[in-house]
Motif scaffolding. Structure first.
Motif, short mmCIF file in Angstrom:
data_model
loop_
_atom_site.label_atom_id
_atom_site.label_comp_id
_atom_site.label_asym_id
_atom_site.label_seq_id
_atom_site.Cartn_x
_atom_site.Cartn_y
_atom_site.Cartn_z
N GLY A 77 3.88 26.64 -4.07
CA GLY A 77 4.91 25.41 -3.93
C GLY A 77 3.93 25.22 -5.14
N GLY A 78 4.10 23.73 -5.43
CA GLY A 78 3.46 23.00 -6.32
C GLY A 78 2.31 22.72 -6.61
N GLY A 79 1.53 23.52 -5.07
CA GLY A 79 0.18 23.76 -4.68
C GLY A 79 -0.72 21.90 -5.18
N SER A 80 -0.33 20.52 -4.94
CA SER A 80 -1.10 20.04 -4.21
C SER A 80 -1.39 19.39 -3.48
CB SER A 80 0.45 18.30 -5.16
OG SER A 80 1.25 18.61 -2.96
N ASN A 81 -1.32 19.96 -2.46
CA ASN A 81 -2.00 20.20 -0.93
C ASN A 81 -3.50 20.93 -1.61
OD1 ASN A 81 -1.01 18.77 1.68
ND2 ASN A 81 0.42 19.80 0.68
N GLY A 109 2.45 25.31 1.71
CA GLY A 109 3.38 25.09 1.26
C GLY A 109 3.25 27.42 1.03
N ILE A 145 0.69 23.40 7.51
CA ILE A 145 0.89 22.34 7.76
C ILE A 145 2.57 22.27 7.36
CG2 ILE A 145 0.71 21.50 5.11
CD1 ILE A 145 -0.11 18.63 5.02
N PRO A 194 6.22 19.84 7.18
CA PRO A 194 6.42 17.71 6.59
C PRO A 194 7.34 17.20 7.42
CG PRO A 194 7.91 19.50 5.29
CD PRO A 194 6.96 20.00 6.24
N GLU A 254 0.04 14.14 3.40
CA GLU A 254 -0.53 15.01 4.14
C GLU A 254 -1.50 15.35 3.52
OE1 GLU A 254 2.31 18.45 3.05
OE2 GLU A 254 3.69 16.97 3.84
C1 GRF Z 1 4.36 20.87 1.57
O1 GRF Z 1 5.41 19.44 1.90
C2 GRF Z 1 3.93 21.22 3.09
O2 GRF Z 1 4.06 20.01 4.27
C3 GRF Z 1 4.99 21.73 3.24
O3 GRF Z 1 5.55 23.14 1.76
C4 GRF Z 1 4.77 21.54 0.61
C5 GRF Z 1 3.65 22.24 -0.42
O4 GRF Z 1 3.38 21.51 -1.27
N1 GRF Z 1 4.65 23.09 3.97
P1 GRF Z 1 2.55 21.75 -2.07
O5 GRF Z 1 2.73 23.51 -2.38
O6 GRF Z 1 1.42 21.17 -1.79
O7 GRF Z 1 2.54 19.97 -3.16
#
Ligand code: GRF
Length: 188
Positions: free
Chosen positions: A10-14, A83, A103, A105, A174
């Motif tokens: 996904g966006g990779g923010s985590n 993600g 993880i 949400p 998160e």
């Molecule tokens: C987060 O909301 C996580 O809970 C879910 O995917 C999303 C990933 O967000 N599993 P990011 O790519 O880390 O922004």
């Protein structure tokens, strides 16, 4: 030093927050980032992280043990899903028992399972007029969102006027808790 493989499409923010945490708490290093599409936001973020980015096709992921063998040969200790929506195949579960964590949400077991990802989760929580939501960090098994819960944190969402507002609040917790939880989990 422990090695992490972060699966993020996904966006990779985590993944970004985990990288930042590791700068201050170098208990582990990000060995590789695994993506399942080349539009994943994490790819540009990871350019300066001194780690490999591995793009995996669905066929390679499910057909044989290629990715499991690769991660084992690289000495990966923990697979972190941040993600990543594909169901984890048996060969990877067997290669990393209790060593794949995700993880989610929301506060599992509510709002989990197939199709419950991203804004679908927050819309369902909003429509149900929940007063709290939160995050769940859990191990992975054969079913979506059914592994052992490692950590949960709830947050008040009564004042939220939209699913997007809930999403913002939940993503913040998160970011505050994922890397810390990984750190504790690897100390066990
Ligand atoms: C987060 O909301 C996580 O809970 C879910 O995917 C999303 C990933 O967000 N599993 P990011 O790519 O880390 O922004």
């Amino acid at each position: 030093m422990k090695k992490l493989a972060i699966f993020a499409s996904g966006g990779g923010s985590n993944a970004q927050k985990i990288h930042e945490y590791l700068q201050e708490h170098p208990f582990a290093k990000i060995d590789c980032i695994v993506v399942n599409n080349l539009n994943a936001g994490v790819i540009s973020k990871a350019k300066n992280w001194d780690c490999e980015v591995i793009n995996i096709s669905k066929n390679d992921f499910y057909k044989d043990s290629k990715i499991s063998n690769l991660l084992i040969s690289r000495g990966v200790d923990l697979v972190v899903l941040a993600g990543f929506l594909w169901l984890i195949p048996q060969h990877l579960l067997q290669a990393f028992p209790q060593k794949i964590i995700n993880i989610h949400p929301a506060l599992l077991p509510k709002y989990g399972g197939r199709g419950m990802y991203g804004m679908n989760v927050h819309k369902a929580v909003f429509d149900a007029k929940e007063r709290t939501s939160g995050i769940t960090i859990h191990t992975i098994d054969e079913e979506y969102d059914k592994g052992q819960i490692i950590f949960q944190k709830s947050v008040e969402i009564e004042s939220c006027k939209s699913p997007e507002e809930i999403a913002d609040i939940v993503l913040k917790i998160e970011h505050e808790n994922f890397a810390k939880t990984i750190h504790k989990y690897l100390q066990k």
